[in-house]
Design an enzyme around this catalytic site. Sequence first.
Site, PDB file in Angstrom:
ATOM      1  N   ALA A 120       1.817  -4.427  -5.794  1.00 27.99           N
ATOM      2  CA  ALA A 120       1.151  -5.565  -5.158  1.00 27.99           C
ATOM      3  C   ALA A 120       1.737  -6.881  -5.626  1.00 27.99           C
ATOM      4  O   ALA A 120       1.036  -7.876  -5.756  1.00 27.99           O
ATOM      5  CB  ALA A 120      -0.342  -5.516  -5.467  1.00 27.99           C
ATOM      6  N   LYS A 174      -0.080   1.445  -6.341  1.00 24.98           N
ATOM      7  CA  LYS A 174      -0.588   0.253  -5.643  1.00 24.98           C
ATOM      8  C   LYS A 174       0.235  -0.990  -5.991  1.00 24.98           C
ATOM      9  O   LYS A 174      -0.279  -1.991  -6.490  1.00 24.98           O
ATOM     10  CB  LYS A 174      -2.076   0.029  -5.939  1.00 24.98           C
ATOM     11  CG  LYS A 174      -2.975   1.131  -5.367  1.00 24.98           C
ATOM     12  CD  LYS A 174      -4.453   0.835  -5.526  1.00 24.98           C
ATOM     13  CE  LYS A 174      -5.334   1.824  -4.778  1.00 24.98           C
ATOM     14  NZ  LYS A 174      -5.266   3.211  -5.288  1.00 24.98           N
ATOM     15  N   ASP A 197      -6.541  12.193 -11.914  1.00 23.13           N
ATOM     16  CA  ASP A 197      -6.818  10.971 -12.695  1.00 23.13           C
ATOM     17  C   ASP A 197      -7.215  11.305 -14.121  1.00 23.13           C
ATOM     18  O   ASP A 197      -8.291  10.912 -14.592  1.00 23.13           O
ATOM     19  CB  ASP A 197      -7.938  10.163 -12.025  1.00 23.13           C
ATOM     20  CG  ASP A 197      -7.543   9.689 -10.633  1.00 23.13           C
ATOM     21  OD1 ASP A 197      -6.329   9.613 -10.359  1.00 23.13           O
ATOM     22  OD2 ASP A 197      -8.443   9.407  -9.836  1.00 23.13           O
TER      23      ASP A 197
END
Lengths: 268, 268
Positions: A91, A89, A34
Amino acid sequence: MPYVKRAKQAKNPAARSLFELMARKQTNLCVAADLTVAENVLALADTIGPDIVLLKTHVDIIEDFTPDFTEQLTKLAEKHNFMIFEDRKFADIGNTVRLQYSKGIYKIGEWADFVNVHIVPGSGVIKGIEQGMEETEFEFPRGIIILSQMSSKGNMATGDYMATAVGLAHVYKKSVAGHIGNGSNAEELKKLTSVTEAGHIVFTPGIQLGSHGDTLEQQYATPQSAIYAGSDCIIVGRGIYEAESAEKEAKKYRQAAWGAYVQRVKGK
Amino acid sequence: MPYVKRAKQAKNPAARSLFELMARKQTNLCVAADLTVAENVLALADTIGPDIVLLKTHVDIIEDFTPDFTEQLTKLAEKHNFMIFEDRKFADIGNTVRLQYSKGIYKIGEWADFVNVHIVPGSGVIKGIEQGMEETEFEFPRGIIILSQMSSKGNMATGDYMATAVGLAHVYKKSVAGHIGNGSNAEELKKLTSVTEAGHIVFTPGIQLGSHGDTLEQQYATPQSAIYAGSDCIIVGRGIYEAESAEKEAKKYRQAAWGAYVQRVKGK
């Protein structure tokens, strides 16, 4: 059941590759890179590459991203033999995730072995990624990881939500490689691993050797507690890349997680 | 209650601006510019700019994105007086969404008046964006839109999930501008609008004048059914940008949605 046997149960080719790689390389460690500077991500990947089976990226936080970054990263993955998991992620509705996966400047579908999805939008999110996979020209085994649990405080991926996620993994077994499980709560994690199919991989983020939280409601557990609760691959971020020596720290986590896996398979 | 009065109830400055703009410009139309070429998004924005109050973007599907794109887009927003909503659907833990919002090559926090979040990760996702907002140097009113409902088939944002979303909007009222509501099901949408605070804006995607679905499980409703069910701002995508004349089509949607709003306020 050991990873080699579970590889044979996997219907998703990327899951099969990862099971085999874990067994061959004797590591079930994934590192979350990260970091916000491309060079730092690449340097980290080169340093810890020999100890990991998977590198988790957030390509959209890198300030100096260019297509050269993913090219370099792919070369490092070949050099050290690890796979890449873009923690996007996804979505959104099917048509949008299809575009987010295959288009845009990141072209995630061209270099990420794994991506993950939230199932809030329903099954369309999986179908959209599947369609995106078909539309990208690159031919390599790719898999979808479902966020079936989370480890942050007050998260909603519990109860029926988790059950629905497991159900979708069963239905879309050709494209689904596995689940993200709750790394911070062994009891919760067991609820997922007890119903996970042998061919699916359970990944757990939120892992630190010394367990504590951050100021933004993330909670942590240890490699051993996660593996004993049925996790297959631990994801470690700040515990490694913020350490004085990422290399030494990666080896510690690798040893802890692999040791716990060996014990678990022995039926200890 | 008319938009001008609700502007005074809004605790979030971006929500206040949008309420005022809707009243002044006499449009409650948001167009979703889901196009993959920068020039096409800009051309669309320039064409329909006079008729919209808000442009919804997916910056991560644009294949030739450069920082110049957001600069041009911001200029068009000033020229035609509309606001910008990046439909990023942030859905990660606080520390990650903070970075995704403020870092990376998109630097969303520097040009988007609104962004949306999924609450699956818990309240950390809102706190993370709030922190990202503090960390970006740009000073303009910005708001968070919570995905409190979705309109895709089999979506999980129902029941308790929606109630939790409304609760979070209440707690974080300074940063939260409003909700995404279910545009495809008036009965479901009413459940949300009946508990929404007057200072919060309800946006509804999934709107088409002729109602039907796509092949990836998205479902559609009409402008009137959405507004009568309590929506404040309709979001139209393919219905406008896939039309032969986006300009004419935008005017039709604007008229339909604004007319329905006028009727609703009259208590018809």
